[in-house]
Design an enzyme around this catalytic site. Structure first.
Site, PDB file in Angstrom:
ATOM      1  N   GLU A 190      -4.659  -8.695  -0.136  1.00 41.99           N
ATOM      2  CA  GLU A 190      -5.765  -8.081   0.466  1.00 41.99           C
ATOM      3  C   GLU A 190      -6.929  -8.446   0.528  1.00 41.99           C
ATOM      4  O   GLU A 190      -7.286  -7.856   0.301  1.00 41.99           O
ATOM      5  CB  GLU A 190      -4.381  -7.418   1.759  1.00 41.99           C
ATOM      6  CG  GLU A 190      -3.627  -6.897   2.771  1.00 41.99           C
ATOM      7  CD  GLU A 190      -2.931  -6.523   2.962  1.00 41.99           C
ATOM      8  OE1 GLU A 190      -4.368  -5.217   3.403  1.00 41.99           O
ATOM      9  OE2 GLU A 190      -2.152  -6.438   3.089  1.00 41.99           O
ATOM     10  N   GLU A 245       0.782  -0.980   0.128  1.00 42.20           N
ATOM     11  CA  GLU A 245      -0.305   0.082  -0.238  1.00 42.20           C
ATOM     12  C   GLU A 245       0.881   1.362   0.484  1.00 42.20           C
ATOM     13  O   GLU A 245       0.906   2.231   1.006  1.00 42.20           O
ATOM     14  CB  GLU A 245      -0.728   0.455   0.950  1.00 42.20           C
ATOM     15  CG  GLU A 245      -1.750  -0.842   1.042  1.00 42.20           C
ATOM     16  CD  GLU A 245      -3.133  -0.980   1.942  1.00 42.20           C
ATOM     17  OE1 GLU A 245      -3.131   0.011   3.120  1.00 42.20           O
ATOM     18  OE2 GLU A 245      -4.088  -2.136   1.998  1.00 42.20           O
TER      19      GLU A 245
HETATM   20  O1  AHR Z   1      -5.003  -5.918   7.151  1.00 42.31           O
HETATM   21  C1  AHR Z   1      -4.864  -4.616   7.859  1.00 42.31           C
HETATM   22  C2  AHR Z   1      -4.747  -3.607   6.898  1.00 42.31           C
HETATM   23  O2  AHR Z   1      -5.566  -3.058   5.952  1.00 42.31           O
HETATM   24  C3  AHR Z   1      -2.425  -3.394   6.376  1.00 42.31           C
HETATM   25  O3  AHR Z   1      -2.002  -3.559   7.699  1.00 42.31           O
HETATM   26  C4  AHR Z   1      -3.384  -2.947   5.498  1.00 42.31           C
HETATM   27  O4  AHR Z   1      -2.144  -3.471   4.308  1.00 42.31           O
HETATM   28  C5  AHR Z   1      -4.056  -2.836   4.775  1.00 42.31           C
HETATM   29  O5  AHR Z   1      -4.419  -1.344   4.465  1.00 42.31           O
END
Ligand code: AHR
Length: 501
Positions: free
Chosen positions: A303, A175
């Site tokens: 994710e 990110e």
């Molecule tokens: O999964 C929780 C958080 O969500 C992670 O650290 C980040 O990459 C995302 O914003």
């Protein structure tokens, strides 16, 4: 009535569903690593070299294919040299993203590789671009994989690991448009090329490098801009610098929606948000196709999952939430979408494995609970590495533009067809017909497992850990006529049907 048509023709079987679509993510966040995986060697909780035996056993059962670590936002603040050497003398740090707690670095590189070894899964490490250096990332890879005589190798050997490990999946930042450095697409793309140049293949190890992609929650123009800039940049360079681009997408029904207090309005919104992943993949795929029509560069959804308000009385930075039948349906919708896009989607990692967000497992000291989401992964593991079959579903509408029945189908190397379907309608059972073209079902064996509930918020607790778990769906529920299977699909349920040829 829902009509499901599956084409079983050999010529139609083009794409294999990568087992990595069933991957997982574990960050130094809340109680995922500490208390979740790691209890330390001296704990009274049964462990192997500090790693909980119960969670290893549960995750092996669902064939966990890979594990992404150490973050998440934590990855761009993590300095790997703090996590090696004698446990007691490792420096501490503040985990600024997640509750401001002190991270003691007891779980580091050696413990992570031991965990992956115990789980029998592939390690996936996300390196630090946001606050690290090119040298730091490059030395980490050398420390892990080099088999010669170098300062990094000698450091590893001094820390007790003679032979190098193997690692394939390597993320270059996380990110980086946000917590990983607030960068623009243009700036990150340049950095990606610089960092990935020094991510070397040592001693026969071959890295699969994954660039940071956008967040699906962004306005779509921003999502596509990030992908477009990155693809344009990497297209003009050597092909071995990149194998995948990541996408993060969380399903939320408003910023403060509760995990367990679920109105039908919130259920409906959740279903819409979950199904948006299909549109996202299609649109991102169109941009990727422009530069890479042969689909060499894969989409890595590293994710994904639900994000609810934290449970009462827990640290707001720990992202601890319950997990209900609604989460199970969200999981099945995503997994079916990923399966159906397996030509471009090669890996997906649900966030996160234990005690954080849409977890597989919740722990409370020595107790564990397997969540409804865990059971979906258990039911769906049969799609891992199977060939995708084309599926067409015409189903009645649940609400507005949302159809009720969703699914995917595959055939494995043992000639078993698996059809996974879910009914997102929480109120109505649906008469369903599945036609398997080119097949006669009369001499075939059929079996099925179902996960269903009476309440939208049905879930498992430490007191009642087996409220929700898959059951056999009796074959007397099916009417079989030539190539057609007819049955009543219960409301808010997930079914996996197996046809042995
Ligand atoms: O999964 C929780 C958080 O969500 C992670 O650290 C980040 O990459 C995302 O914003």
């Amino acid at each position: 009535m829902a009509k499901v048509v599956i084409n079983t023709d050999f010529k139609q079987r083009k794409n294999r569903i990568s087992r990595n679509i069933y991957g997982h993510f574990a960050e130094h966040l809340g109680r995922c690593i500490y208390e979740g995986f790691w209890v330390g060697k001296d704990s009274s909780i049964p462990n192997t070299r500090g790693i909980r035996k119960d969670v290893v056993e549960a995750l092996r059962k669902i064939n966990i294919p890979n594990l992404r670590w150490p973050g998440g936002c934590f990855a761009d603040e993590y300095h790997w040299k703090d996590g090696i050497g004698q446990i007691k003398t490792r420096p501490k740090m503040v985990n600024t993203h997640w509750g401001g707690v002190i991270e003691n670095n007891h779980f580091g590189t050696h413990e992570f590789f031991d965990l992956c070894h115990q789980l029998g899964c592939e390690p996936y490490i996300c390196g630090n671009v946001g606050s690290g250096t090119v040298q730091e990332m490059s030395q980490w890879i050398e420390y892990i994989t080099f088999d010669g005589d170098s300062p990094m190798v000698n450091l590893r050997r001094n820390n007790g690991q003679e032979d190098p490990w193997k690692i394939k999946y390597w993320g270059v930042g996380n990110e980086n448009w946000g917590c990983g450095g607030n960068m623009t697409a243009e700036y990150y793309s340049d950095l990606f090329l610089q960092y990935s140049t020094y991510c070397r293949d040592f001693s026969g190890n071959k890295l699969y490098k994954i660039a940071c992609g956008p967040a699906g929650e962004f306005p779509i123009t921003q999502v596509l801009h990030w992908v477009d800039v990155l693809m344009k940049k990497v297209k003009t360079t050597l092909s071995n610098v990149i194998q995948g681009i990541s996408l993060h997408y969380y399903t939320r029904a408003g910023m403060s929606a509760s995990a367990t207090k679920i109105s039908e309005k919130s259920w409906l919104l959740t279903m819409k948000k979950a199904l948006y992943i299909d549109e996202l993949i299609l649109k991102i795929g169109e941009i990727m196709n422009k530069y890479d029509p042969s689909k060499r560069i894969k989409l890595i959804i590293d994710e994904w999952g639900t994000w609810w308000r934290v449970e009462k009385g827990t640290n707001s930075g720990f992202l601890y939430q319950q997990n209900t039948m609604r989460d199970a349906i969200v999981a099945s919708l995503h997994l079916d979408v990923f399966n159906n896009h397996c030509d471009r989607v090669y890996m997906a990692n649900i966030a996160q494995t234990i005690n954080v967000l849409q977890a597989m497992i919740l722990t409370q000291e020595e107790k564990i609970v397997l969540t409804p989401t865990y059971h979906v992964f258990d039911m769906y593991k049969i799609h891992q590495d199977a060939m995708l079959l084309s599926i067409n579903i015409e189903s009645e509408i649940y609400e507005k533009n949302l159809t009720a029945i969703h699914g995917s189908a595959s055939i494995n190397d043992n000639n078993e067809i698996h059809i996974s379907l879910c009914n997102i309608n929480p109120n109505s059972n649906i008469e369903t017909s599945i036609k398997l073209l080119q097949l006669d079902l009369n001499d075939k064996t059929l079996s099925a497992r179902i996960l269903k509930a009476d309440q939208m918020n049905a879930h498992n607790t430490f007191e009642s850990p087996h409220n929700l778990k898959p059951e056999n769906f009796n074959s007397s529920n099916f009417i079989i006529q030539r190539n057609e299977i007819k049955f009543k699909m219960p409301r808010m349920a997930i079914i996996v049907i197996k046809v042995s040829l």
